[in-house]
Design a protein around this motif. Structure first.
Motif, PDB file in Angstrom:
ATOM      1  N   PHE A 151       0.882  -1.172   0.000  1.00  0.00           N
ATOM      2  CA  PHE A 151       0.000   0.000   0.000  1.00  0.00           C
ATOM      3  C   PHE A 151       0.914   1.215   0.000  1.00  0.00           C
ATOM      4  O   PHE A 151       1.871   1.284   0.764  1.00  0.00           O
ATOM      5  CB  PHE A 151      -0.854  -0.021   1.267  1.00  0.00           C
ATOM      6  CG  PHE A 151      -1.598   1.261   1.539  1.00  0.00           C
ATOM      7  CD1 PHE A 151      -1.253   2.055   2.635  1.00  0.00           C
ATOM      8  CD2 PHE A 151      -2.636   1.684   0.720  1.00  0.00           C
ATOM      9  CE1 PHE A 151      -1.928   3.224   2.908  1.00  0.00           C
ATOM     10  CE2 PHE A 151      -3.327   2.851   0.999  1.00  0.00           C
ATOM     11  CZ  PHE A 151      -2.963   3.636   2.088  1.00  0.00           C
ATOM     12  N   PHE A 153       0.870   5.560  -0.079  1.00  0.00           N
ATOM     13  CA  PHE A 153       0.071   6.774   0.084  1.00  0.00           C
ATOM     14  C   PHE A 153       0.955   7.980  -0.189  1.00  0.00           C
ATOM     15  O   PHE A 153       2.079   8.061   0.300  1.00  0.00           O
ATOM     16  CB  PHE A 153      -0.465   6.835   1.524  1.00  0.00           C
ATOM     17  CG  PHE A 153      -1.204   8.096   1.852  1.00  0.00           C
ATOM     18  CD1 PHE A 153      -0.602   9.106   2.602  1.00  0.00           C
ATOM     19  CD2 PHE A 153      -2.520   8.279   1.437  1.00  0.00           C
ATOM     20  CE1 PHE A 153      -1.283  10.269   2.915  1.00  0.00           C
ATOM     21  CE2 PHE A 153      -3.207   9.445   1.745  1.00  0.00           C
ATOM     22  CZ  PHE A 153      -2.588  10.449   2.479  1.00  0.00           C
ATOM     23  N   GLN A 155       1.804  11.638   0.416  1.00  0.00           N
ATOM     24  CA  GLN A 155       1.599  12.734   1.367  1.00  0.00           C
ATOM     25  C   GLN A 155       1.690  14.090   0.685  1.00  0.00           C
ATOM     26  O   GLN A 155       0.930  15.000   0.969  1.00  0.00           O
ATOM     27  CB  GLN A 155       2.665  12.692   2.467  1.00  0.00           C
ATOM     28  CG  GLN A 155       2.518  11.576   3.452  1.00  0.00           C
ATOM     29  CD  GLN A 155       3.680  11.623   4.439  1.00  0.00           C
ATOM     30  OE1 GLN A 155       4.539  10.766   4.402  1.00  0.00           O
ATOM     31  NE2 GLN A 155       3.709  12.634   5.302  1.00  0.00           N
ATOM     32  N   THR A 170      -0.351   7.747 -12.088  1.00  0.00           N
ATOM     33  CA  THR A 170       0.180   8.909 -11.376  1.00  0.00           C
ATOM     34  C   THR A 170      -0.787   9.320 -10.281  1.00  0.00           C
ATOM     35  O   THR A 170      -1.993   9.430 -10.518  1.00  0.00           O
ATOM     36  CB  THR A 170       0.437  10.089 -12.349  1.00  0.00           C
ATOM     37  OG1 THR A 170       1.414   9.670 -13.304  1.00  0.00           O
ATOM     38  CG2 THR A 170       0.968  11.297 -11.600  1.00  0.00           C
ATOM     39  N   LEU A 171      -0.243   9.471  -9.101  1.00  0.00           N
ATOM     40  CA  LEU A 171      -1.048   9.824  -7.927  1.00  0.00           C
ATOM     41  C   LEU A 171      -0.735  11.239  -7.459  1.00  0.00           C
ATOM     42  O   LEU A 171       0.428  11.648  -7.451  1.00  0.00           O
ATOM     43  CB  LEU A 171      -0.743   8.863  -6.770  1.00  0.00           C
ATOM     44  CG  LEU A 171      -0.865   7.358  -7.026  1.00  0.00           C
ATOM     45  CD1 LEU A 171      -0.546   6.601  -5.742  1.00  0.00           C
ATOM     46  CD2 LEU A 171      -2.263   7.015  -7.502  1.00  0.00           C
ATOM     47  N   ALA A 173      -1.195  14.190  -4.244  1.00  0.00           N
ATOM     48  CA  ALA A 173      -1.183  14.165  -2.774  1.00  0.00           C
ATOM     49  C   ALA A 173      -2.546  13.748  -2.242  1.00  0.00           C
ATOM     50  O   ALA A 173      -3.590  14.209  -2.733  1.00  0.00           O
ATOM     51  CB  ALA A 173      -0.812  15.539  -2.238  1.00  0.00           C
ATOM     52  N   GLY A 174      -2.539  12.849  -1.260  1.00  0.00           N
ATOM     53  CA  GLY A 174      -3.794  12.362  -0.690  1.00  0.00           C
ATOM     54  C   GLY A 174      -4.329  11.118  -1.370  1.00  0.00           C
ATOM     55  O   GLY A 174      -5.267  10.507  -0.886  1.00  0.00           O
ATOM     56  N   GLU A 175      -3.713  10.758  -2.475  1.00  0.00           N
ATOM     57  CA  GLU A 175      -4.169   9.563  -3.190  1.00  0.00           C
ATOM     58  C   GLU A 175      -3.279   8.372  -2.837  1.00  0.00           C
ATOM     59  O   GLU A 175      -2.210   8.535  -2.265  1.00  0.00           O
ATOM     60  CB  GLU A 175      -4.175   9.814  -4.700  1.00  0.00           C
ATOM     61  CG  GLU A 175      -5.144  10.924  -5.078  1.00  0.00           C
ATOM     62  CD  GLU A 175      -5.280  11.144  -6.588  1.00  0.00           C
ATOM     63  OE1 GLU A 175      -6.327  11.683  -6.974  1.00  0.00           O
ATOM     64  OE2 GLU A 175      -4.360  10.799  -7.340  1.00  0.00           O
ATOM     65  N   SER A 176      -3.756   7.182  -3.157  1.00  0.00           N
ATOM     66  CA  SER A 176      -3.004   6.003  -2.784  1.00  0.00           C
ATOM     67  C   SER A 176      -3.189   4.865  -3.783  1.00  0.00           C
ATOM     68  O   SER A 176      -4.059   4.931  -4.668  1.00  0.00           O
ATOM     69  CB  SER A 176      -3.389   5.550  -1.386  1.00  0.00           C
ATOM     70  OG  SER A 176      -4.786   5.363  -1.272  1.00  0.00           O
ATOM     71  N   ALA A 177      -2.361   3.846  -3.637  1.00  0.00           N
ATOM     72  CA  ALA A 177      -2.444   2.676  -4.502  1.00  0.00           C
ATOM     73  C   ALA A 177      -2.196   1.411  -3.681  1.00  0.00           C
ATOM     74  O   ALA A 177      -1.563   1.468  -2.625  1.00  0.00           O
ATOM     75  CB  ALA A 177      -1.417   2.768  -5.630  1.00  0.00           C
ATOM     76  N   LEU A 198       4.306   7.391   1.962  1.00  0.00           N
ATOM     77  CA  LEU A 198       4.216   6.440   3.059  1.00  0.00           C
ATOM     78  C   LEU A 198       3.905   5.099   2.406  1.00  0.00           C
ATOM     79  O   LEU A 198       2.996   5.012   1.565  1.00  0.00           O
ATOM     80  CB  LEU A 198       3.079   6.853   3.984  1.00  0.00           C
ATOM     81  CG  LEU A 198       2.856   6.051   5.244  1.00  0.00           C
ATOM     82  CD1 LEU A 198       3.987   6.285   6.233  1.00  0.00           C
ATOM     83  CD2 LEU A 198       1.526   6.451   5.873  1.00  0.00           C
TER      84      LEU A 198
END
Lengths: 208, 208
Positions: A151, A153, A155, A170-171, A173-177, A198
């Motif tokens: 996981f 995230f 920041q 592409t992520l 800020a605040g997004e995650s995979a 993170l």
DNA sequence: AAAATAAATTGCGTATACGAAAATTATGTG
DNA sequence: CACATAATTTTCGTATACGCAATTTATTTT
């Protein structure tokens, strides 16, 4: 000290193999006792002779797949629990805190990161916090792979994840995979700024 | 049809045992082929003879614990994966993305949060992102408990974690904690501002 | 198609897993 | 403490795991 005599071709694995077998045996005895079963009880429940169970618990023999199956059934656990994956057990009723800057920064050409809770034994998840200095996939010789799940995230900044089996994503800020970490993958910062991320890994090995 | 002759006392388990062994063998062959390995490659990687591997794949023999350990190492998987256990399997070579605001906000008196990747099957970790509206432990009737482990990261604000077995701890933004989630615990915002947190749970059930 | 190479399977001797019965150790009771 | 019972370990004979080398099958090259 009991001496076992492995096949000649397994000499190089002798220490490893014996060690694994002893750990297994200890875990087995623990599981059995947790359930308040005698060797005879488990022999009945599993269809394996008590003498064989005793030897397995003491690491004197390595059970075959068939016996392991029977054992899991007899104990009412799945195979994974039978192997007690993760040697050290996680401390019951514990909480550990990672303060800012508490852990030594680890630096590679592509990442600067802290391995959070590196002193906590028996944890199943491996959290890491850090900065992605790589801004191009070309910064990597090869993909990173390790068995398990991961996981990540974002920041701050923008992160692009390249994997060997999917289009890059592409992520912001605040997004995650969430991904299969055995699949080759690399993380790169996608903007001018180094992305701060993170990561929580589950399974053997770790990402970076 | 090859005939194996199991020990007499295992007669009643003959069908079950053979069945399990065949499944294991099929899974093993699949794992090996997925990794584009020949029997010889795997023999080298694991230290087990190719002939033994071939027989195991065809269910003609049941590998011992020692051989199973070597095999997991050679394949770079853990034992659970070797046995193909775990209900729903996590999609191999997959990556899922959670965009900002993608998941429906869940609201309780004390928290507002998103359950990230709620549509991803077979994932072992349960990530959640949200805001802690509770500013006092008195807001909770009781502690929250669920089997497993939990990682919590403070994105912004200040968070106090109360647990039934430890002194409360307060985290600043950028700090995190790792705890035994079967121990009663609650999260509260500690400043004027509602703390924004990221939580990753491992094990059955979930926190909030 | 024939020949060469790679991959998988078989044969056989040795080591170890395995179970039943006997022996030993541990525990409980009077 | 002596005795009975329960639990575990040891002994010994048989079955099976295991590895090395030879053989067969499958795939690639010419």
């Amino acid at each position: 000290m009991i001496e076992s005599s492995p096949p000649p071709s397994a000499t190089s694995d002798e220490l490893t193999t014996d060690g694994g077998r002893n750990e297994f045996g200890e875990n087995l005895r623990k599981l059995r006792k947790d359930k308040k079963m005698t060797l005879a009880d488990l022999a009945t429940a599993s269809g394996i002779a008590a003498s064989t169970l005793s030897r397995a618990e003491r690491g004197l023999l390595g059970l075959t797949y068939d016996r392991l199956s029977q054992l899991a059934d007899g104990l009412g656990v799945d195979m994974a629990e039978l192997f007690g994956t993760g040697g050290a057990s996680f401390q019951k009723n514990s909480i550990s805190v990672a303060r800012l800057g508490e852990f030594e920064l680890q630096t590679t050409p592509n990442y600067t990161y802290e391995m959070l809770f590196s002193d906590v034994w028996g944890k199943a998840m491996t959290p890491m916090a850090g900065v992605v200095k790589a801004h191009s996939r070309l910064a990597f010789d090869d993909f990173i792979r390790h068995p398990g799940q991961e996981f990540v995230f974002v920041q701050s900044g923008q992160l692009t994840i390249y994997t060997e089996a999917n289009e890059p994503v592409t992520l912001e800020a605040g997004e995650s995979a969430y991904l299969d970490s055995s699949m080759g993958h690399v993380y790169t910062s996608a903007g001018d700024e180094d992305a701060r991320i993170l990561v929580v890994c589950l399974g053997r090995g770790d990402s970076a």
